[in-house]
Design an enzyme around this catalytic site. Structure first.
Site, mmCIF file in Angstrom:
data_model
loop_
_atom_site.group_PDB
_atom_site.id
_atom_site.type_symbol
_atom_site.label_atom_id
_atom_site.label_comp_id
_atom_site.label_asym_id
_atom_site.label_seq_id
_atom_site.Cartn_x
_atom_site.Cartn_y
_atom_site.Cartn_z
ATOM 1 N N THR A 134 0.640 -0.999 0.221
ATOM 2 C CA THR A 134 -0.138 -0.002 -0.068
ATOM 3 C C THR A 134 1.094 0.747 -0.363
ATOM 4 O O THR A 134 2.229 1.264 0.143
ATOM 5 C CB THR A 134 -0.872 -0.446 1.333
ATOM 6 O OG1 THR A 134 -0.051 0.458 2.102
ATOM 7 C CG2 THR A 134 -1.308 -1.280 1.547
ATOM 8 N N GLU B 236 -5.828 -3.854 -1.022
ATOM 9 C CA GLU B 236 -6.143 -5.001 0.254
ATOM 10 C C GLU B 236 -7.420 -5.533 -0.438
ATOM 11 O O GLU B 236 -8.023 -6.611 0.308
ATOM 12 C CB GLU B 236 -6.562 -4.534 1.443
ATOM 13 C CG GLU B 236 -5.113 -4.144 2.041
ATOM 14 C CD GLU B 236 -5.586 -2.584 1.761
ATOM 15 O OE1 GLU B 236 -5.283 -1.234 0.599
ATOM 16 O OE2 GLU B 236 -5.017 -1.491 2.635
ATOM 17 N N LYS C 63 -15.164 17.507 10.041
ATOM 18 C CA LYS C 63 -16.051 17.797 11.256
ATOM 19 C C LYS C 63 -16.799 19.342 11.446
ATOM 20 O O LYS C 63 -15.229 19.628 12.235
ATOM 21 C CB LYS C 63 -15.477 16.788 12.477
ATOM 22 C CG LYS C 63 -15.591 15.442 12.207
ATOM 23 C CD LYS C 63 -15.418 14.361 13.431
ATOM 24 C CE LYS C 63 -14.737 12.817 12.891
ATOM 25 N NZ LYS C 63 -13.531 13.495 12.371
ATOM 26 N N TRP D 125 -20.770 15.768 9.955
ATOM 27 C CA TRP D 125 -20.121 15.853 8.552
ATOM 28 C C TRP D 125 -20.142 16.848 8.017
ATOM 29 O O TRP D 125 -20.897 16.462 7.515
ATOM 30 C CB TRP D 125 -19.724 14.564 8.373
ATOM 31 C CG TRP D 125 -19.021 13.116 9.765
ATOM 32 C CD1 TRP D 125 -18.787 13.836 11.051
ATOM 33 C CD2 TRP D 125 -18.944 11.928 9.950
ATOM 34 N NE1 TRP D 125 -17.954 12.741 11.592
ATOM 35 C CE2 TRP D 125 -18.067 11.700 10.488
ATOM 36 C CE3 TRP D 125 -18.957 10.657 8.971
ATOM 37 C CZ2 TRP D 125 -17.513 10.093 11.335
ATOM 38 C CZ3 TRP D 125 -18.795 9.855 8.716
ATOM 39 C CH2 TRP D 125 -17.607 9.282 9.731
HETATM 40 P P1 ADP Z 1 -6.661 2.030 -5.181
HETATM 41 O O1 ADP Z 1 -5.869 3.035 -5.907
HETATM 42 O O2 ADP Z 1 -5.919 0.818 -6.129
HETATM 43 O O3 ADP Z 1 -7.760 1.329 -5.489
HETATM 44 P P2 ADP Z 1 -5.060 2.417 -2.413
HETATM 45 O O4 ADP Z 1 -5.322 0.568 -1.446
HETATM 46 O O5 ADP Z 1 -4.086 3.358 -3.579
HETATM 47 O O6 ADP Z 1 -5.815 1.479 -4.211
HETATM 48 O O7 ADP Z 1 -6.667 3.240 -2.465
HETATM 49 C C1 ADP Z 1 -7.782 3.254 -2.398
HETATM 50 C C2 ADP Z 1 -8.528 3.807 -1.262
HETATM 51 O O8 ADP Z 1 -9.105 4.609 -2.387
HETATM 52 C C3 ADP Z 1 -9.874 3.556 -1.271
HETATM 53 O O9 ADP Z 1 -9.966 2.828 0.023
HETATM 54 C C4 ADP Z 1 -10.724 4.733 -1.220
HETATM 55 O O10 ADP Z 1 -10.591 5.586 0.168
HETATM 56 C C5 ADP Z 1 -10.366 5.007 -2.532
HETATM 57 N N1 ADP Z 1 -10.762 4.933 -3.634
HETATM 58 C C6 ADP Z 1 -11.021 3.920 -4.861
HETATM 59 N N2 ADP Z 1 -11.288 4.001 -5.714
HETATM 60 C C7 ADP Z 1 -12.628 5.118 -5.390
HETATM 61 C C8 ADP Z 1 -13.449 5.507 -5.893
HETATM 62 N N3 ADP Z 1 -14.198 5.142 -7.170
HETATM 63 N N4 ADP Z 1 -14.254 6.801 -5.257
HETATM 64 C C9 ADP Z 1 -13.610 6.665 -4.031
HETATM 65 N N5 ADP Z 1 -12.662 6.753 -3.576
HETATM 66 C C10 ADP Z 1 -12.275 5.863 -4.317
#
Ligand code: ADP
Length: 558
Positions: free
Chosen positions: A185, A330, A443, A448
């Site tokens: 990550t 993950e 917040k 929120w």
């Molecule tokens: P990736 O960028 O491959 O999805 P990461 O583990 O780097 O994986 O990041 C995951 C995070 O990215 C998620 O927990 C979320 O916060 C954000 N994310 C992924 N896809 C979206 C989406 N379509 N809309 C909003 N947030 C997203």
């Protein structure tokens, strides 16, 4: 009583075997770091993957050894996807956009035995080589003619390894639970954590992600993954393409609007995938040149929320259907895809766009729920927000070498579910919508405010190129939204004009307190906005401004 069906293991090698036997002449086209376009077929890719597996065996690589890559999307990287995992070793894709200290940390943590790299990354290799304690050799992904001279470190040549190895290599029958791939990550907080996929989890994810209501991939598609192969397996597309027999097009390092557009057109790409920031660059290029797509039918947008304005631009102006997807490293990575149900097609286009802006419904295999701070499940009413938890056969159970503790046990409320760190709503049809990352939530006076909603409105303004909304500290309300904006070139949008654009679109107390125009917004290694960096830079802005101007406070009575 057990069933009496064959115990055939789900293995990554079976994907390339299938692609060779059934789609052997389907092409893989790559823009190389050497500058030219390379083309060959799945059959060639399979042969060279076996040669690479044989070469690695000859180098002494054993099952479970980690093999690192620092590489763009290209055919040699694809060969390593199959050669390394197929032989039972673990492909460790390293994100070359990380800081060199993090690259060294990750290579050591993973105990990489060899690291393959594209020539672009030679300076990075030179910077980290002496710190990578377990690496026996670095392998330049090029031919003899392009090998760097006087690199100062001993290098092996990729094409020499292939040439010196026989294609007679036979894929071993592995246990499907064996580790296949390792991906860290980004580590915006704490050390990067390794997610270790298995052959089984990868195959199940491939089946599910290819389905019509997921990424909807078929042998009739030409797929260009802009999302990097060093980031969660390019969302699984190099595996999916083999499963369905789709032609693959790899853009290499050329991710600017002009190069991408030229490749999309030249290879008649039908499906592409990437994060919103990449698409913003491509759309700006199209706006400036007046060009249009002749073959692109669909694009998958994920990794960060897809602003509705981008959705409309793709669909209304260019006739490209947007598939909004959500996932995480993950989750291998895909959790949800926003695929319409029949009833949505009966809605007005405006209402359908509201649905399309959501992150969508789960793939079969993933289970999700939202919970409150007490861990109790919250209703699926499309309004109530809670912490998003997931579970399933391609969801992480534990990080590699237990870095950061076991996520399923760390969170008392989670109890066998993985806490995503995202805050979301789920509607009655099971469509999930992310309102924020829990660490990015604003917040204000105990309530929120969703930063994604505020960014989406700003992005709908024709003069805005990029927008990020952060929580700025505030003496009265604790936190208030502050908007950071990059204008489009040759525009002179003002703060007041942009704030007026919010009128009538949200409750007044949600309106950002101020707008800061900047030349560029910092992006992380996966092309996402670095809000923690913006908070460091602008977190005190409203307090400092209050001291200087004694500005009136936003009213919250409405
Ligand atoms: P990736 O960028 O491959 O999805 P990461 O583990 O780097 O994986 O990041 C995951 C995070 O990215 C998620 O927990 C979320 O916060 C954000 N994310 C992924 N896809 C979206 C989406 N379509 N809309 C909003 N947030 C997203």
């Amino acid at each position: 009583m057990n069933g009496l069906m064959m115990q055939k293991q789900l293995l990554i090698s079976s994907l390339i075997v299938h692609a060779d036997r059934h789609h052997g002449d389907t092409e893989i086209v790559s823009r190389r770091v050497e500058g030219d376009i390379h083309r060959y077929t799945f059959r060639d890719c399979h042969r060279r993957s076996r040669q690479m597996a044989g070469a690695l065996t000859a180098l002494g690589v054993r099952p479970s050894d980690r093999i690192g890559t620092l590489a763009w999307n290209g055919y040699r990287h694809m060969e390593l996807y199959y050669g390394v995992s197929g032989m039972g070793a673990v492909l460790h894709t390293i994100n070359p956009r990380l800081h060199e200290d993090q690259v060294a940390y990750i290579a050591n943590h993973a105990e990489d035995q060899y690291i393959f790299f594209d020539l672009t990354f030679l300076p990075l290799i030179k910077a980290v080589a002496s710190r990578c304690k377990t690496v026996k050799a670095f392998i330049a992904m090029t031919d003899r003619a392009h090998m760097p001279q006087d690199a100062g470190i001993d290098l092996l040549c990729y094409e020499d390894l292939i040439e010196g190895s026989s294609p007679d290599y036979a894929w071993p029958d592995l246990d499907e639970q064996c580790a296949s791939t390792l991906c860290y990550t980004s580590g915006t907080t704490g050390n990067p954590k390794g997610v270790l996929y298995s052959h089984r989890s990868s195959l199940l994810h491939t089946y599910a992600a290819a389905l019509p209501d997921a990424l909807n991939c078929s042998g009739r598609d030409v797929i260009l993954p802009v999302v990097p192969m060093f980031h969660v397996n390019a969302w699984g597309l190099p595996y999916i393409a083999c499963m369905v027999g789709a032609k693959l097009v790899f853009p290499g390092p050329a991710l600017d609007g002009k190069s991408l557009y030229e490749l999309l057109e030249a290879e008649q790409v039908t499906l592409s995938a990437g994060v919103p920031t990449v698409w913003q660059v491509l759309l700006t290029h199209l706006e400036q040149t007046g060009q249009e797509f002749s073959s692109m039918a669909r694009t998958i947008i994920g990794g960060a929320a897809c602003p509705p304005a981008m959705l409309r631009q793709f669909q209304d102006k260019y006739g490209v259907a947007v598939l909004h997807a959500w996932g995480m490293t993950e989750l291998s990575p895909i959790g949800t895809v926003c695929s319409m149900k029949p009833k949505h097609w009966e809605m007005s286009y405006k209402d359908r766009l509201t649905i399309q802006s959501k992150q969508g419904r789960v793939l079969f295999g993933v289970d999700m729920k939202i919970v409150g701070t007490d861990g109790r499940e919250l209703p699926w009413d499309g309004v109530t927000t809670g912490d998003l938890l997931v579970r399933g056969p391609w969801v992480v159970r534990e990080y590699f070498r237990s870095e950061g503790g076991n996520p399923l046990q760390l969170d008392e409320q989670a109890q066998g579910w993985f806490p995503t760190g995202d805050v979301a709503t789920i509607d009655g049809d099971g469509f999930m919508q992310i309102t924020d990352r829990s660490k990015d939530v604003i917040k204000s006076g105990g309530e929120w405010i969703g930063s994604i909603d505020l960014e989406n409105i700003a992005m709908a303004h024709p003069d805005v190129f990029q927008a990020a909304c952060i929580a700025a500290r505030h003496d009265k309300w604790d936190e208030r939204p502050l908007l950071i904006v990059v204008r489009k070139p040759q525009t002179d949008l003002t703060r007041d004009e942009l704030l007026a654009f919010y009128e009538g679109k949200i409750a007044r107390w949600w309106k950002p307190d101020d707008v800061i125009f900047v030349d560029a917004i910092p992006l992380g290694a996966t092309g996402k906005i670095l809000k923690n960096r913006l908070r460091e830079q602008f977190g005190e802005y409203l307090r400092e401004r209050a001291v200087v101007q004694c500005a009136p406070l936003a009213k919250r009575s409405d």
